[in-house]
Design a protein around this motif. Structure first.
Motif, mmCIF file in Angstrom:
data_model
loop_
_atom_site.group_PDB
_atom_site.id
_atom_site.type_symbol
_atom_site.label_atom_id
_atom_site.label_comp_id
_atom_site.label_asym_id
_atom_site.label_seq_id
_atom_site.Cartn_x
_atom_site.Cartn_y
_atom_site.Cartn_z
ATOM 1 N N GLY A 67 20.938 66.397 22.393
ATOM 2 C CA GLY A 67 20.437 65.171 21.797
ATOM 3 C C GLY A 67 19.673 65.447 20.525
ATOM 4 N N LYS A 68 18.687 64.576 20.267
ATOM 5 C CA LYS A 68 17.943 64.679 19.014
ATOM 6 C C LYS A 68 16.520 64.156 19.203
ATOM 7 N N THR A 69 15.700 64.430 18.192
ATOM 8 C CA THR A 69 14.347 63.905 18.211
ATOM 9 C C THR A 69 14.373 62.421 17.867
ATOM 10 N N MET A 70 13.300 61.745 18.241
ATOM 11 C CA MET A 70 13.173 60.305 18.010
ATOM 12 C C MET A 70 11.840 60.079 17.285
ATOM 13 N N HIS A 71 11.904 59.298 16.215
ATOM 14 C CA HIS A 71 10.719 59.054 15.386
ATOM 15 C C HIS A 71 10.592 57.571 15.079
ATOM 16 N N SER A 72 9.351 57.141 14.848
ATOM 17 C CA SER A 72 9.168 55.807 14.279
ATOM 18 C C SER A 72 9.571 55.901 12.816
ATOM 19 N N MET A 73 9.752 54.780 12.168
ATOM 20 C CA MET A 73 10.127 54.788 10.757
ATOM 21 C C MET A 73 8.921 54.472 9.881
ATOM 22 N N ALA A 74 8.889 55.115 8.735
ATOM 23 C CA ALA A 74 7.838 54.841 7.761
ATOM 24 C C ALA A 74 8.059 53.448 7.174
ATOM 25 N N ALA A 75 7.130 52.983 6.367
ATOM 26 C CA ALA A 75 7.181 51.635 5.801
ATOM 27 C C ALA A 75 8.462 51.357 5.017
ATOM 28 N N ASP A 76 9.072 52.414 4.451
ATOM 29 C CA ASP A 76 10.296 52.196 3.666
ATOM 30 C C ASP A 76 11.530 51.964 4.554
ATOM 31 N N GLY A 77 11.390 52.151 5.877
ATOM 32 C CA GLY A 77 12.492 51.911 6.800
ATOM 33 C C GLY A 77 13.552 52.996 6.811
ATOM 34 N N VAL A 78 13.338 54.077 6.042
ATOM 35 C CA VAL A 78 14.312 55.152 5.947
ATOM 36 C C VAL A 78 13.698 56.491 6.374
ATOM 37 N N THR A 79 12.495 56.742 5.924
ATOM 38 C CA THR A 79 11.826 58.013 6.164
ATOM 39 C C THR A 79 11.288 58.078 7.585
ATOM 40 N N PRO A 80 11.598 59.185 8.309
ATOM 41 C CA PRO A 80 11.052 59.323 9.658
ATOM 42 C C PRO A 80 9.536 59.412 9.616
ATOM 43 N N GLY A 81 8.890 58.712 10.552
ATOM 44 C CA GLY A 81 7.441 58.723 10.647
ATOM 45 C C GLY A 81 6.988 59.580 11.815
ATOM 46 N N ALA A 82 6.142 59.011 12.648
ATOM 47 C CA ALA A 82 5.544 59.746 13.758
ATOM 48 C C ALA A 82 6.582 60.124 14.815
ATOM 49 N N PHE A 83 6.439 61.320 15.360
ATOM 50 C CA PHE A 83 7.301 61.802 16.430
ATOM 51 C C PHE A 83 7.058 60.974 17.682
ATOM 52 N N GLN A 84 8.153 60.489 18.296
ATOM 53 C CA GLN A 84 8.052 59.658 19.503
ATOM 54 C C GLN A 84 8.566 60.378 20.752
ATOM 55 N N GLY A 85 9.519 61.309 20.586
ATOM 56 C CA GLY A 85 10.092 62.013 21.730
ATOM 57 C C GLY A 85 11.513 62.447 21.439
ATOM 58 N N TYR A 86 12.337 62.426 22.502
ATOM 59 C CA TYR A 86 13.715 62.906 22.410
ATOM 60 C C TYR A 86 14.646 61.916 23.080
ATOM 61 N N VAL A 87 15.880 61.846 22.614
ATOM 62 C CA VAL A 87 16.877 60.967 23.223
ATOM 63 C C VAL A 87 18.175 61.747 23.422
ATOM 64 N N PHE A 88 18.774 61.542 24.614
ATOM 65 C CA PHE A 88 19.997 62.224 25.006
ATOM 66 C C PHE A 88 20.924 61.194 25.630
ATOM 67 N N ARG A 89 22.224 61.426 25.560
ATOM 68 C CA ARG A 89 23.197 60.466 26.100
ATOM 69 C C ARG A 89 24.269 61.205 26.881
ATOM 70 N N SER A 90 24.649 60.621 28.016
ATOM 71 C CA SER A 90 25.772 61.115 28.810
ATOM 72 C C SER A 90 26.579 59.890 29.221
ATOM 73 N N GLY A 91 27.653 59.611 28.472
ATOM 74 C CA GLY A 91 28.421 58.393 28.720
ATOM 75 C C GLY A 91 27.557 57.175 28.448
ATOM 76 N N ARG A 92 27.428 56.299 29.446
ATOM 77 C CA ARG A 92 26.602 55.090 29.295
ATOM 78 C C ARG A 92 25.142 55.308 29.686
ATOM 79 N N VAL A 93 24.806 56.519 30.112
ATOM 80 C CA VAL A 93 23.454 56.808 30.580
ATOM 81 C C VAL A 93 22.641 57.439 29.448
ATOM 82 N N ASN A 94 21.461 56.857 29.191
ATOM 83 C CA ASN A 94 20.536 57.367 28.185
ATOM 84 C C ASN A 94 19.346 58.016 28.866
ATOM 85 N N TYR A 95 18.998 59.194 28.391
ATOM 86 C CA TYR A 95 17.840 59.928 28.883
ATOM 87 C C TYR A 95 16.847 59.983 27.734
#
Length: 120
Positions: A67-95
């Protein structure tokens, strides 16, 4: 090979290896042990090469995901902001593994797991 050239090559290799060093974290919840390994270069804000190994404490069965890291977005809506965690996918299941120690597993709109744990 001259010793000074050999040492310079060794130093360059050591630096490159440390820049690509994997970082590992373990989250312990009441029902699962989750190991997270980031495979990205040191200093990167985001990482699209994160490994998840989740092991059930009840059954001993494990699942491995990428998977990948998950971040909030900065005010510009493009730049990654604060680290939120991680997201992974297996078919229809999200971890989703949150920085605050929550493990949330969903399938569509149905929540399969929602546990808080401690990072070790």
């Amino acid at each position: 090979m001259k010793p000074s050239i050999h040492l310079a090559a060794l130093a360059a290799f050591t630096f490159a290896a440390s820049a690509h060093a994997a970082t590992q974290q373990t989250l312990e919840t009441s029902g699962f042990t989750v190991k997270i390994v980031q495979q990205c270069e040191e200093g990167n804000v985001t990482c699209d090469d994160v490994r998840y190994t989740g092991t059930s404490k009840k059954t001993g069965k494990a699942i491995k995901l990428r998977g990948k890291t998950m971040h909030s977005m900065a005010a510009d809506g493009v730049t990654p902001g604060a680290f939120q965690g991680y997201v992974f996918r297996s078919g229809r299941v999200n971890y989703t593994v949150y920085a605050d120690g929550r493990l949330v597993v969903t399938e569509g709109k149905k929540t399969l797991v929602n546990q808080r744990g401690e990072w070790k």
